[in-house]
Motif scaffolding. Structure first.
Motif, mmCIF file in Angstrom:
data_model
loop_
_atom_site.group_PDB
_atom_site.id
_atom_site.type_symbol
_atom_site.label_atom_id
_atom_site.label_comp_id
_atom_site.label_asym_id
_atom_site.label_seq_id
_atom_site.Cartn_x
_atom_site.Cartn_y
_atom_site.Cartn_z
ATOM 1 N N ALA A 197 6.762 39.688 30.521
ATOM 2 C CA ALA A 197 6.419 39.219 31.878
ATOM 3 C C ALA A 197 4.930 38.920 31.971
ATOM 4 O O ALA A 197 4.152 39.688 32.543
ATOM 5 C CB ALA A 197 6.834 40.265 32.906
ATOM 6 N N THR A 251 3.382 36.768 33.718
ATOM 7 C CA THR A 251 2.903 36.598 35.096
ATOM 8 C C THR A 251 2.386 37.925 35.632
ATOM 9 O O THR A 251 1.322 37.997 36.260
ATOM 10 C CB THR A 251 4.025 36.073 36.007
ATOM 11 O OG1 THR A 251 4.484 34.820 35.501
ATOM 12 C CG2 THR A 251 3.517 35.877 37.431
ATOM 13 N N MET A 297 13.107 37.029 29.787
ATOM 14 C CA MET A 297 12.639 37.090 31.178
ATOM 15 C C MET A 297 13.757 36.636 32.102
ATOM 16 O O MET A 297 14.750 36.055 31.652
ATOM 17 C CB MET A 297 11.383 36.237 31.365
ATOM 18 C CG MET A 297 11.539 34.792 30.978
ATOM 19 S SD MET A 297 9.963 33.921 30.764
ATOM 20 C CE MET A 297 9.416 34.577 29.177
ATOM 21 N N CYS A 298 13.596 36.867 33.406
ATOM 22 C CA CYS A 298 14.702 36.642 34.337
ATOM 23 C C CYS A 298 14.481 35.525 35.347
ATOM 24 O O CYS A 298 15.454 35.008 35.900
ATOM 25 C CB CYS A 298 15.000 37.934 35.110
ATOM 26 S SG CYS A 298 15.754 39.220 34.110
ATOM 27 N N ILE A 299 13.260 35.139 35.637
ATOM 28 C CA ILE A 299 13.001 34.261 36.763
ATOM 29 C C ILE A 299 13.709 32.913 36.633
ATOM 30 O O ILE A 299 14.351 32.431 37.574
ATOM 31 C CB ILE A 299 11.473 34.067 36.972
ATOM 32 C CG1 ILE A 299 11.196 33.258 38.234
ATOM 33 C CG2 ILE A 299 10.825 33.444 35.748
ATOM 34 C CD1 ILE A 299 11.599 33.955 39.506
ATOM 35 N N LEU A 325 17.466 33.414 36.993
ATOM 36 C CA LEU A 325 17.849 33.653 38.384
ATOM 37 C C LEU A 325 17.902 32.343 39.167
ATOM 38 O O LEU A 325 18.819 32.119 39.963
ATOM 39 C CB LEU A 325 16.858 34.612 39.041
ATOM 40 C CG LEU A 325 17.091 34.923 40.523
ATOM 41 C CD1 LEU A 325 18.464 35.539 40.742
ATOM 42 C CD2 LEU A 325 15.993 35.858 41.038
ATOM 43 N N ARG A 326 16.937 31.478 38.903
ATOM 44 C CA ARG A 326 16.933 30.178 39.583
ATOM 45 C C ARG A 326 18.174 29.379 39.216
ATOM 46 O O ARG A 326 18.845 28.805 40.082
ATOM 47 C CB ARG A 326 15.678 29.384 39.212
ATOM 48 C CG ARG A 326 15.540 28.059 39.963
ATOM 49 C CD ARG A 326 14.446 27.195 39.389
ATOM 50 N NE ARG A 326 14.767 26.723 38.047
ATOM 51 C CZ ARG A 326 15.569 25.690 37.787
ATOM 52 N NH1 ARG A 326 16.167 25.044 38.782
ATOM 53 N NH2 ARG A 326 15.805 25.316 36.547
#
Length: 222
Positions: free
Chosen positions: A41, A43, A146-148, A151-152
């Motif tokens: 992550a 970010t 990662m998940c972002i 998820l989108r």
């Protein structure tokens, strides 16, 4: 949606699931064992780095900056390996990436806590190689570390189904939600393993990657 025959084993849900477990495991490992720094992550690392620099803590900021730079370097090295070994006959370039990851994480397992920064840099480098080399599941772009983005895609696909009643859109949504759930399981495994094995817990991730390598041997990659 692509049929199973059109999907390489490196893009299969099974292989992607194993990589997602490993990805979640690695992030939990570095955060809970190596001074609360993320390996995946980036970010989060940038936010924490900025906070440290604003507080005048240069050393504290560096511990987040170096993994960030290592992640970028991992992407660069992966692309170089892809360009050089893409046509190799004896081993597929993605399998080579997995072998490098296994070796790196095995080394990290024996790095003492006094060298936490070096350990996190190596894991970030390894994570970048994985996310750059394995970018599709069942033919769809995804991220195993990662998940972002997942998820989108999951939410968008469910919305598409809501408006169009297109069954493949719903299947795609559940596919991505499944990857997120599996990533979460990996993070839980990482947390538990850290409590049991401390810095050597990352060896579990190496075992997971050996499994992924074995899955890719099932058929020949293009």
């Amino acid at each position: 949606m692509k049929t199973n025959k059109q999907i390489q084993m490196s893009e299969s849900f099974l292989n992607s699931a194993v990589l997602a477990v490993s990805g979640g495991f690695q992030d939990a490992y570095t955060y809970f064992t190596r001074d609360k720094v993320f390996s995946n992550a980036q970010t989060g690392n940038v936010v924490l780095m900025s906070q440290e620099f604003m507080a005048g803590n240069f050393i504290g900021g560096i511990k987040y900056l170096l993994p960030f730079l290592a992640f970028g370097l991992g992407v660069l090295v992966t692309e170089q390996i892809n360009a050089r070994y893409k046509m190799a006959k004896r081993i597929h370039w993605r399998q080579l990436i997995i072998l490098i990851e296994i070796a790196i994480l095995a080394i990290v397992g024996f790095i003492p806590h006094s060298l936490n920064m070096a350990a996190t840099v190596l894991v970030s480098f390894s994570c970048a190689m994985q996310v750059q080399a394995f970018r599709k599941v069942n033919g769809f772009a995804y991220a195993s570390t990662m998940c972002i983005g997942n998820l989108r895609m999951a939410t968008q696909s469910i919305c598409d189904y809501w408006f169009t009643k297109d069954k493949p859109a719903m299947e795609k949504g559940f596919l991505f939600f499944g990857i997120i759930a599996i990533f979460t399981i990996g993070a839980i495994m990482g947390n538990v393993s850290v409590r049991l094995f401390s810095e050597k817990a990352i060896l579990v991730s190496s075992i997971l990657l050996i499994t992924a390598f074995s899955i890719m041997l099932i058929n020949k990659e293009d």
